[in-house]
Design an enzyme around this catalytic site. Structure first.
Site, short mmCIF file in Angstrom:
data_model
loop_
_atom_site.label_atom_id
_atom_site.label_comp_id
_atom_site.label_asym_id
_atom_site.label_seq_id
_atom_site.Cartn_x
_atom_site.Cartn_y
_atom_site.Cartn_z
NE ARG A 227 -4.30 -1.26 0.04
CZ ARG A 227 -4.46 -2.25 -0.82
NH1 ARG A 227 -3.46 -2.57 -1.65
NH2 ARG A 227 -5.59 -2.91 -0.87
CG HIS A 275 -2.58 0.36 -6.73
ND1 HIS A 275 -2.99 1.09 -5.64
CD2 HIS A 275 -2.70 -0.94 -6.36
CE1 HIS A 275 -3.36 0.26 -4.66
NE2 HIS A 275 -3.18 -0.98 -5.08
#
Length: 312
Positions: A227, A275
């Site tokens: 993350r 991502h």
């Protein structure tokens, strides 16, 4: 009975189509009025905060990804179970990414791409996989699978987790006392931690300074596919510039999309992906979600329920 799909950042139409195909008898909707008593389940990704608490008969919340920090930041969550996705498709995609980036760093991808731009022919010294230790922060489903695949390629693998874990073929470290020795073990550091109160900003200057400077590759490497909130990007850039880090592959960022002004885009020893390490694929994951809902309706316990106190 209605299942609400509340999604931002993904294509909601693809998810709605996949969910309906996986379970044609169930009523999946993209919009439900606040207070709708027919809404029993919510399938979400970055839902509007405060929305879920308006449904009086909601029984469970299901995340469209492995992470649930996008749910837990909602301060008005109803007191119902939250389940995260654990699926072979997500796990395999993440392991593919980790293996790809480890191999690229290991096989001197940055150096060879720079040489190609200069039309330069120069063979680099290449250590064997067995001379390289890959340290994985986070030994959950994703970390264990990546460790197994890297081990099969001949890499030494170490792992770190909050609590002790035993993983075949992995030298494991745990807790605060184990973090320093773990970091000293790693030539390539792979971060696959969940984002919690305890892990936010953990990849900072203090942590990076504990990596060993001398490795068979010439210096330590960072790979973060966990993350963006785990990392402090100014510290990563500083570590790259002062020699603490040799190279970095980053798939996640403090702000997403990564701002055009970020120096990470243009740094010659940073590899950026948007991502995309383990994108949630509707056709692969919708059946996992619908099976969870059907099982819960039969009175069975949900799988992969989130511990709200732990944050994952």
């Amino acid at each position: 009975m209605t299942v609400l799909l509340s999604v931002t950042g993904f294509d909601p139409d693809r998810w709605l189509e996949a969910l309906r195909k996986a379970d044609p008898a169930r009523n999946f909707v993209r919009d439900a009025s606040p207070g709708d008593e027919d809404v029993r389940y919510a399938v979400v990704w970055k839902h509007p905060h405060g929305l879920l608490d308006t449904y009086p008969n909601l029984q469970a919340i299901l995340s469209l990804g492995a992470g649930v920090d996008h749910i837990l930041t909602d301060q008005r969550l109803p007191d119902v179970p939250i389940a995260r996705i654990v699926a072979d498709d997500l796990t395999v995609r993440m392991s593919e990414y980790v293996v790809w980036r480890v191999l690229d760093h290991h096989r001197r991808g940055f150096a060879y791409r720079a040489q190609q731009a200069r039309s330069q022919w120069n063979e680099r010294l290449q250590p064997a996989a067995g001379e390289i230790t890959v340290g994985i922060m986070g030994l959950g489903e994703l970390g264990r699978d990546a460790a197994s695949k890297l081990g099969n390629l001949g890499f030494k693998v170490t792992g770190w987790s909050r609590a002790p874990k035993s993983v075949e073929g992995v030298e494991s470290f745990a807790g605060t006392d184990g973090l320093g020795p773990f970091l000293q073990s790693a030539d390539i550091l792979v971060v696959l931690l969940p984002l919690t109160r305890d892990t936010r900003g953990i990849v900072n200057g203090k942590l990076l300074s504990q990596l060993k400077r001398e490795t068979p590759l010439g210096g330590p490497v960072l790979i973060n596919a966990g993350r963006g909130g785990l990392q402090v990007e100014v510290d990563i850039l500083a570590a790259l510039d002062d020699g603490t880090l040799m190279e970095a592959s980053l798939d996640v960022f403090e702000i997403e999309p990564l701002p055009a002004a970020s120096k990470l885009w243009s740094h010659p020893r940073v590899f950026v992906t948007p991502h995309a390490a383990a994108s949630s694929e509707p056709t692969a994951l919708a059946p996992v979600i619908t099976r969870q809902i059907a099982a819960h309706e039969r009175g069975e316990a949900l799988e992969n329920v989130v511990d709200r106190a732990a944050g994952y």
